[in-house]
Design an enzyme around this catalytic site. Structure first.
Site, PDB file in Angstrom:
ATOM      1  N   CYS A 168       0.187   3.754   2.830  1.00  0.00           N
ATOM      2  CA  CYS A 168       0.690   3.211   4.103  1.00  0.00           C
ATOM      3  C   CYS A 168       2.157   3.586   4.300  1.00  0.00           C
ATOM      4  CB  CYS A 168       0.554   1.686   4.131  1.00  0.00           C
ATOM      5  SG  CYS A 168      -1.143   1.117   4.015  1.00  0.00           S
ATOM      6  N   CYS A 190       0.828  -1.212   0.000  1.00  0.00           N
ATOM      7  CA  CYS A 190       0.000   0.000   0.000  1.00  0.00           C
ATOM      8  C   CYS A 190       0.864   1.266   0.000  1.00  0.00           C
ATOM      9  CB  CYS A 190      -0.900  -0.074   1.244  1.00  0.00           C
ATOM     10  SG  CYS A 190      -1.612   1.472   1.755  1.00  0.00           S
TER      11      CYS A 190
END
Length: 98
Positions: free
Chosen positions: A26, A23
């Site tokens: 993230c 991600c």
């Protein structure tokens, strides 16, 4: 999962970052969370949970997207947001719940 329950049952705020290796947003949260920890020190615990490795925990908290940040104190969920959250917002949030 019982270890997780112990972690979020602290008297101080516990910020949990549900994330995934793949991600992009993230990865943007990592330095932000480091700055928050550097600013607040021992007044907060920050825990990173990889949703791919902890699917049962992610399901329990209905984490549908990553990153999802959840603030706990004494086992109670006080706040939750998905997506990237700015350092100042997190610091204010944690200070207001300390």
């Amino acid at each position: 999962m019982s270890q997780f329950s112990e972690l979020i049952n602290q008297d101080k705020p516990v910020l949990v970052d549900f994330h995934a290796e793949w991600c992009g947003p993230c990865k943007m949260m990592s330095p932000i969370l480091k700055d928050v920890k550097d600013n607040l020190g021992e007044s907060v615990s920050i825990i990173k949970i990889d949703v791919d490795k902890n699917q049962a925990l992610a399901a329990k908290y209905q984490v549908r997207g990553v990153p999802t940040l959840i603030l706990f104190k004494q086992g109670k969920q006080l706040w939750r947001q998905s997506g990237v959250v700015q350092k100042e917002d997190l610091i204010n949030l944690i200070n207001n719940n300390n």
